[in-house]
Design a protein around this motif. Sequence first.
Motif, PDB file in Angstrom:
ATOM      1  N   ASP A 294      38.972  23.309  48.076  1.00 35.23           N
ATOM      2  CA  ASP A 294      40.272  23.776  46.636  1.00 35.23           C
ATOM      3  C   ASP A 294      41.933  23.364  47.794  1.00 35.23           C
ATOM      4  N   MET A 295      42.612  22.515  47.401  1.00 32.58           N
ATOM      5  CA  MET A 295      43.269  22.730  48.387  1.00 32.58           C
ATOM      6  C   MET A 295      44.355  21.801  47.013  1.00 32.58           C
TER       7      MET A 295
ATOM      8  N   ILE B 186      33.981  29.036  43.109  1.00 30.81           N
ATOM      9  CA  ILE B 186      35.631  27.939  42.962  1.00 30.81           C
ATOM     10  C   ILE B 186      35.751  28.916  43.448  1.00 30.81           C
ATOM     11  N   HIS B 187      36.142  30.119  42.274  1.00 29.45           N
ATOM     12  CA  HIS B 187      36.504  30.933  42.266  1.00 29.45           C
ATOM     13  C   HIS B 187      36.113  32.431  42.692  1.00 29.45           C
ATOM     14  N   GLU B 188      36.164  33.196  43.354  1.00 30.73           N
ATOM     15  CA  GLU B 188      35.122  34.217  44.296  1.00 30.73           C
ATOM     16  C   GLU B 188      36.219  34.959  44.833  1.00 30.73           C
ATOM     17  N   TRP B 189      35.774  36.639  45.498  1.00 30.13           N
ATOM     18  CA  TRP B 189      36.477  38.053  45.481  1.00 30.13           C
ATOM     19  C   TRP B 189      36.463  37.787  47.520  1.00 30.13           C
ATOM     20  N   PRO B 190      37.909  37.854  48.063  1.00 27.83           N
ATOM     21  CA  PRO B 190      38.402  38.826  47.522  1.00 27.83           C
ATOM     22  C   PRO B 190      39.640  37.921  47.160  1.00 27.83           C
ATOM     23  N   ARG B 191      40.527  38.141  46.409  1.00 27.11           N
ATOM     24  CA  ARG B 191      42.285  37.303  45.691  1.00 27.11           C
ATOM     25  C   ARG B 191      43.476  38.109  46.346  1.00 27.11           C
ATOM     26  N   PHE B 192      44.084  37.202  46.619  1.00 23.11           N
ATOM     27  CA  PHE B 192      45.427  37.763  47.518  1.00 23.11           C
ATOM     28  C   PHE B 192      46.702  37.715  46.315  1.00 23.11           C
TER      29      PHE B 192
ATOM     30  N   GLY C 151      29.838  16.974  43.920  1.00 19.35           N
ATOM     31  CA  GLY C 151      30.781  16.697  42.861  1.00 19.35           C
ATOM     32  C   GLY C 151      31.901  17.423  42.501  1.00 19.35           C
ATOM     33  N   ASN C 152      33.099  17.427  41.578  1.00 20.49           N
ATOM     34  CA  ASN C 152      33.474  18.735  41.953  1.00 20.49           C
ATOM     35  C   ASN C 152      34.207  19.848  41.998  1.00 20.49           C
ATOM     36  N   ALA C 153      34.704  20.881  42.868  1.00 17.68           N
ATOM     37  CA  ALA C 153      35.025  21.906  43.159  1.00 17.68           C
ATOM     38  C   ALA C 153      35.245  22.442  41.379  1.00 17.68           C
ATOM     39  N   PHE C 154      35.780  21.147  40.698  1.00 14.34           N
ATOM     40  CA  PHE C 154      36.273  21.958  39.143  1.00 14.34           C
ATOM     41  C   PHE C 154      36.693  20.727  38.834  1.00 14.34           C
ATOM     42  N   ASP C 155      36.829  19.887  37.775  1.00 17.47           N
ATOM     43  CA  ASP C 155      38.143  19.291  37.425  1.00 17.47           C
ATOM     44  C   ASP C 155      39.292  19.491  37.622  1.00 17.47           C
ATOM     45  N   PRO C 156      40.000  18.062  38.275  1.00 10.87           N
ATOM     46  CA  PRO C 156      41.324  17.614  38.769  1.00 10.87           C
ATOM     47  C   PRO C 156      42.035  18.084  38.080  1.00 10.87           C
TER      48      PRO C 156
ATOM     49  N   THR D  88      59.458  32.666  37.958  1.00 14.38           N
ATOM     50  CA  THR D  88      58.488  31.245  37.930  1.00 14.38           C
ATOM     51  C   THR D  88      57.265  31.536  38.840  1.00 14.38           C
ATOM     52  N   PHE D  89      56.803  32.602  38.999  1.00 14.11           N
ATOM     53  CA  PHE D  89      55.604  32.973  39.999  1.00 14.11           C
ATOM     54  C   PHE D  89      54.429  33.421  39.830  1.00 14.11           C
ATOM     55  N   GLY D  90      54.057  33.496  38.626  1.00 20.09           N
ATOM     56  CA  GLY D  90      52.953  34.182  37.510  1.00 20.09           C
ATOM     57  C   GLY D  90      52.318  34.179  38.261  1.00 20.09           C
ATOM     58  N   HIS D  91      51.239  33.719  38.409  1.00 23.81           N
ATOM     59  CA  HIS D  91      49.566  33.787  39.004  1.00 23.81           C
ATOM     60  C   HIS D  91      49.448  34.401  40.671  1.00 23.81           C
ATOM     61  N   GLY D  92      48.326  34.791  40.809  1.00 21.63           N
ATOM     62  CA  GLY D  92      47.867  35.763  41.869  1.00 21.63           C
ATOM     63  C   GLY D  92      48.758  34.579  43.190  1.00 21.63           C
ATOM     64  N   LEU D  93      48.437  34.515  44.657  1.00 25.67           N
ATOM     65  CA  LEU D  93      48.782  34.225  45.928  1.00 25.67           C
ATOM     66  C   LEU D  93      47.965  33.455  46.376  1.00 25.67           C
ATOM     67  N   GLY D  94      46.492  33.890  45.521  1.00 24.18           N
ATOM     68  CA  GLY D  94      45.406  33.061  46.430  1.00 24.18           C
ATOM     69  C   GLY D  94      43.469  33.483  45.832  1.00 24.18           C
ATOM     70  N   HIS D  95      43.522  33.163  46.011  1.00 21.18           N
ATOM     71  CA  HIS D  95      41.344  33.587  45.818  1.00 21.18           C
ATOM     72  C   HIS D  95      40.025  33.155  46.863  1.00 21.18           C
ATOM     73  N   GLY D  96      39.342  34.263  46.527  1.00 19.99           N
ATOM     74  CA  GLY D  96      37.959  33.585  47.217  1.00 19.99           C
ATOM     75  C   GLY D  96      37.848  32.738  47.077  1.00 19.99           C
ATOM     76  N   VAL D  97      36.825  31.849  48.044  1.00 16.29           N
ATOM     77  CA  VAL D  97      35.906  30.099  47.790  1.00 16.29           C
ATOM     78  C   VAL D  97      34.645  30.383  48.852  1.00 16.29           C
ATOM     79  N   GLY D  98      33.492  29.394  47.839  1.00 16.64           N
ATOM     80  CA  GLY D  98      32.759  29.754  48.800  1.00 16.64           C
ATOM     81  C   GLY D  98      31.779  28.510  48.305  1.00 16.64           C
ATOM     82  N   PHE D  99      30.553  29.444  47.374  1.00 12.90           N
ATOM     83  CA  PHE D  99      29.426  28.934  46.696  1.00 12.90           C
ATOM     84  C   PHE D  99      30.239  29.231  45.415  1.00 12.90           C
TER      85      PHE D  99
END
Length: 363
Positions: free
Chosen positions: A234-235, A303-309, A189-194, A290-301
């Motif tokens: 996730d890309m 799509i959004h896991e810990w830790p987070r940049f 399946g898709n990891a999330f809705d594109p 213009t950059f309002g979200h975090g830099l990144g997040h953990g991915v694994g089982f």
Amino acid sequence: MVILMRSPIERLTEKVIGGDAKKAALVVSETNLYYLTAFPSTDGALLLTAEQAYYLLDFRYAEAARAKAEGAVVEEFTNLNNSIAALLKKHGITSVYMEYAALPYGQAKRFEALCAENGAEAVLDTTLDDAIRAQRIVKSEEEIRKICDAQAITDATFEHILPYIREGVTEREIALEIEFYMRKLGADGNAFDPIVVTGGNGSQCHGIPGDTVIQKGDFITMDTGAMLKGYHSDMTRTVALGHVSDEQKAIYDTVLKAQLAAIDAVHAGVRCCDVDKVARDIIETPYPGTFGHGLGHGVGFEIHEWPRFSRLDDTICAPGMVITVEPGIYVAGKCGVRIEDMIVVTEDGCRNLTHSPKELIIL
């Protein structure tokens, strides 16, 4: 010498229960059941004891689970509470760690009463949750291979979709082709809705693909990922059609500079918030706000896991953590650019799991 890798269940049991025959742990959340047993179920429970792990499932799942579940004896139940009670008595359990965050209040109270009726105390704190989180935050080599397999599908899909992008095609049509092709390549399946956004919609970092038509001079941002054997990728890539303005080129180059600098800053021992700061400082000076979200997040089982940049996460990076690096610039109503790779932390740096080109592509 052959080194046998311990299963997720074995590692968790050792961490939470050790060799104490009087203790048990009860896992009920769908995600963690799948993570621990490699078999998905929407209705079941996993009871861990020092002697044996039991995957409790009803008739709908039991037969398939006996063939596919890993690390546990599959027990078919007609009444879950009765099955748990019987196992607590069988093993003489006196305390049961509960999956605190996954239990609604009413269910927690029912399990608490069930334990008390069978001579055990329900431990309603975060002991089990913390142990699962600590285990999932650092991926094994096998988990990293599965994430790489999912990412290989994502990379191939990006290569496939580039010739599809042309004037007159809509965001929605591109998103549907991405979903179809990932499935065609074997994704579960898709990891999330594109996410596919173009032109002025590009400033919506999580915009929903709609009927907006691609035009020359547009940026097209595509945030995609595949799910395979429970693991996600996730890309994000931003490409342009026809031509770009000097302003667009400057924005793209700034995002790419920030991303490359952040990736270069990753290594075991660095704080996640400090990695975020590297990219944020590069973007915020020329493009404040213009950059309002975090830099990144953990991915694994998930799509959004810990830790987070993130500015808010002071977790220390450790080898085996898989995290996205995805800075962006979003100019409201005008355009947006995001570039995202997944990296795995190593002792002296990181390894990039994403192989799609990220220099500006003008189609």
